[in-house]
Write a protein that holds these residues in place. Structure first.
Motif, PDB file in Angstrom:
ATOM      1  N   MET A 158       0.809  -1.211   0.000  1.00  0.00           N
ATOM      2  CA  MET A 158       0.000   0.000   0.000  1.00  0.00           C
ATOM      3  C   MET A 158       0.847   1.269   0.000  1.00  0.00           C
ATOM      4  N   THR A 159       0.332   2.293  -0.664  1.00  0.00           N
ATOM      5  CA  THR A 159       0.864   3.645  -0.528  1.00  0.00           C
ATOM      6  C   THR A 159      -0.021   4.371   0.484  1.00  0.00           C
ATOM      7  N   ILE A 160       0.569   4.756   1.594  1.00  0.00           N
ATOM      8  CA  ILE A 160      -0.179   5.386   2.681  1.00  0.00           C
ATOM      9  C   ILE A 160       0.156   6.875   2.720  1.00  0.00           C
ATOM     10  N   ALA A 161      -0.864   7.698   2.542  1.00  0.00           N
ATOM     11  CA  ALA A 161      -0.710   9.151   2.625  1.00  0.00           C
ATOM     12  C   ALA A 161      -1.433   9.658   3.860  1.00  0.00           C
ATOM     13  N   THR A 162      -0.816  10.599   4.553  1.00  0.00           N
ATOM     14  CA  THR A 162      -1.493  11.282   5.644  1.00  0.00           C
ATOM     15  C   THR A 162      -1.079  12.750   5.610  1.00  0.00           C
ATOM     16  N   LYS A 163      -1.672  13.535   6.482  1.00  0.00           N
ATOM     17  CA  LYS A 163      -1.492  14.991   6.428  1.00  0.00           C
ATOM     18  C   LYS A 163      -1.323  15.563   7.830  1.00  0.00           C
ATOM     19  N   LEU A 164      -0.692  16.725   7.875  1.00  0.00           N
ATOM     20  CA  LEU A 164      -0.562  17.480   9.121  1.00  0.00           C
ATOM     21  C   LEU A 164      -0.613  18.970   8.793  1.00  0.00           C
ATOM     22  N   GLY A 165      -0.913  19.765   9.785  1.00  0.00           N
ATOM     23  CA  GLY A 165      -0.928  21.211   9.590  1.00  0.00           C
ATOM     24  C   GLY A 165      -2.200  21.876  10.075  1.00  0.00           C
ATOM     25  N   PHE A 166      -3.351  21.219   9.863  1.00  0.00           N
ATOM     26  CA  PHE A 166      -4.592  21.749  10.417  1.00  0.00           C
ATOM     27  C   PHE A 166      -4.605  21.516  11.929  1.00  0.00           C
ATOM     28  N   ASN A 167      -5.457  22.264  12.619  1.00  0.00           N
ATOM     29  CA  ASN A 167      -5.596  22.038  14.050  1.00  0.00           C
ATOM     30  C   ASN A 167      -6.142  20.635  14.289  1.00  0.00           C
ATOM     31  N   ALA A 168      -5.568  19.982  15.289  1.00  0.00           N
ATOM     32  CA  ALA A 168      -5.977  18.619  15.642  1.00  0.00           C
ATOM     33  C   ALA A 168      -5.943  18.498  17.158  1.00  0.00           C
ATOM     34  N   GLY A 169      -7.119  18.460  17.788  1.00  0.00           N
ATOM     35  CA  GLY A 169      -7.168  18.423  19.240  1.00  0.00           C
ATOM     36  C   GLY A 169      -6.551  19.682  19.818  1.00  0.00           C
ATOM     37  N   ASP A 170      -5.550  19.514  20.671  1.00  0.00           N
ATOM     38  CA  ASP A 170      -4.871  20.655  21.276  1.00  0.00           C
ATOM     39  C   ASP A 170      -3.765  21.213  20.385  1.00  0.00           C
ATOM     40  N   THR A 171      -3.504  20.556  19.270  1.00  0.00           N
ATOM     41  CA  THR A 171      -2.440  21.005  18.371  1.00  0.00           C
ATOM     42  C   THR A 171      -2.956  22.107  17.462  1.00  0.00           C
ATOM     43  N   PRO A 172      -2.302  23.255  17.428  1.00  0.00           N
ATOM     44  CA  PRO A 172      -2.799  24.371  16.613  1.00  0.00           C
ATOM     45  C   PRO A 172      -2.531  24.154  15.128  1.00  0.00           C
ATOM     46  N   ARG A 173      -3.201  24.955  14.324  1.00  0.00           N
ATOM     47  CA  ARG A 173      -2.933  24.965  12.887  1.00  0.00           C
ATOM     48  C   ARG A 173      -1.549  25.558  12.665  1.00  0.00           C
ATOM     49  N   SER A 174      -0.610  24.754  12.177  1.00  0.00           N
ATOM     50  CA  SER A 174       0.769  25.228  12.074  1.00  0.00           C
ATOM     51  C   SER A 174       1.623  24.229  11.304  1.00  0.00           C
ATOM     52  N   LEU A 175       2.643  24.759  10.613  1.00  0.00           N
ATOM     53  CA  LEU A 175       3.689  23.945   9.995  1.00  0.00           C
ATOM     54  C   LEU A 175       5.039  24.268  10.630  1.00  0.00           C
ATOM     55  N   ASP A 176       5.014  24.702  11.880  1.00  0.00           N
ATOM     56  CA  ASP A 176       6.240  24.931  12.626  1.00  0.00           C
ATOM     57  C   ASP A 176       7.012  23.615  12.738  1.00  0.00           C
ATOM     58  N   PRO A 177       8.337  23.648  12.631  1.00  0.00           N
ATOM     59  CA  PRO A 177       9.114  22.397  12.681  1.00  0.00           C
ATOM     60  C   PRO A 177       8.812  21.513  13.886  1.00  0.00           C
ATOM     61  N   ALA A 178       8.589  22.116  15.046  1.00  0.00           N
ATOM     62  CA  ALA A 178       8.278  21.300  16.227  1.00  0.00           C
ATOM     63  C   ALA A 178       6.945  20.570  16.050  1.00  0.00           C
ATOM     64  N   ILE A 179       5.963  21.256  15.458  1.00  0.00           N
ATOM     65  CA  ILE A 179       4.662  20.631  15.188  1.00  0.00           C
ATOM     66  C   ILE A 179       4.819  19.538  14.142  1.00  0.00           C
ATOM     67  N   VAL A 180       5.610  19.801  13.116  1.00  0.00           N
ATOM     68  CA  VAL A 180       5.841  18.797  12.075  1.00  0.00           C
ATOM     69  C   VAL A 180       6.408  17.524  12.692  1.00  0.00           C
TER      70      VAL A 180
END
Length: 321
Positions: free
Chosen positions: A82-104
């Protein structure tokens, strides 16, 4: 199932991607597993999820899609296929909307844990972040690639110039570029300045850049909730205008001529675009999935294709040549 090139990676992915956004939440575990099995048995090997699916639903504060996919991969023993794609950057729970390296770094680790895998095949920046310098974000992505936790990169809900700028930074600094984009994109074109929240629709600029830079386009909401072929689904209000009413008539005519559902006509139109295009479909029933996958076998006559493209298309600049 046929495959489509993924950017300039030299690799290909299934020509229709299954997006199990609501699997594990609105679509229960048993039905989700059955749909994943059905897609797999049809030759599908490309799944697209995110770190926040579907935490906006009442009663689902934690992501459910990634853990369910992880369970399915483990129980079926098909991870390597399988090719598995996922995403990050939008707010998720307590995690803010961000592409800051620490969030990444944090969200990659979280997705790997929920999916139960060692490497994300395709990681999307789910939404742009104008507060974090793009060079810092691209460096963070490169660090993950160097570590082996991510293989390829994509950009979702980005303006064309921002994708181009990120890839220019990547080229200058020896980082891995974005290889694909995932915009809101369908046959109907929305009215100008419509608000889709954090979702950004495809534009001439974005698609033209992708054409020139050999980026693959992966439209989400390709059938706008099934509005092209279901009597209970009307054209969304953001799309109500003369050009789209004309398009609706053309889709209905061709559906009647070919014995197809209107949604199948639109998916087949996308699959036949000159630009590498992989629709990301969302389904909740076996019938819906079978109908969508049937679009893979559709061929249009030259006249039908001309009519489908006769009203308004995106990303085509005749003076470019």
């Amino acid at each position: 199932m046929d495959t489509t090139p993924l950017g300039t990676t030299g690799e290909s992915v299934s020509s229709i991607c299954l997006g199990p956004m609501l699997f594990g939440s609105e679509v229960d575990r048993e039905r989700s597993f059955a749909l994943l099995d059905q897609y797999y048995e049809a030759g599908g090997r490309f799944l697209d999820t995110a770190n926040n699916y579907a935490t906006w639903l009442q009663g689902y504060d934690e992501p459910r899609s990634e853990p369910l996919l992880g369970d399915w991969l483990a129980e079926r023993g098909v991870r390597e296929e399988m090719t598995i794609a996922t995403k990050l950057g939008f707010n998720a729970g307590d995690t803010p909307r961000s592409l800051d390296p620490a969030i990444v770094r944090q969200e990659i680790a979280g997705s790997l844990d929920r999916l139960g895998i060692d490497t994300i095949d395709l990681l999307y920046a789910h939404v742009d972040d104008y507060d974090t310098p793009q060079a810092e974000t691209m460096e963070a992505f490169q660090h993950a690639i160097d570590e082996g936790t991510v293989r390829h990169l994509g950009a979702s809900n980005f303006l064309g110039w921002r994708v181009a700028r990120a890839n220019a930074i990547a080229e200058e600094r020896g980082f891995t570029p974005f290889q694909c984009v995932q915009p809101r994109f369908s046959y109907y074109v929305p009215n100008r300045n419509e608000d889709f929240g954090g979702q950004l629709e495809a534009t001439d600029e974005l698609l033209s850049y992708c054409d020139r830079a050999d980026l693959t386009v992966l439209p989400y909401s390709p059938t706008l909730g099934g509005c092209y072929g279901r009597a209970d689904r009307s054209m969304p209000e953001q799309y109500v205008r003369t050009e789209n009413r004309m398009k609706r008539e053309i889709v209905a005519e061709i559906a009647e001529e070919t014995g197809l559902d209107g949604n199948q006509v639109v998916l087949a139109w996308m699959l036949a675009r000159d630009q590498p295009t992989v629709p990301v479909i969302g389904v909740s029933t076996a019938e819906q999935l079978a109908q969508n996958l049937a679009a893979l076998d559709v061929s249009f006559s030259a006249d039908q294709r001309r009519r489908l493209d006769s009203i308004e298309t995106l990303g085509l600049y005749p003076w470019r040549e």
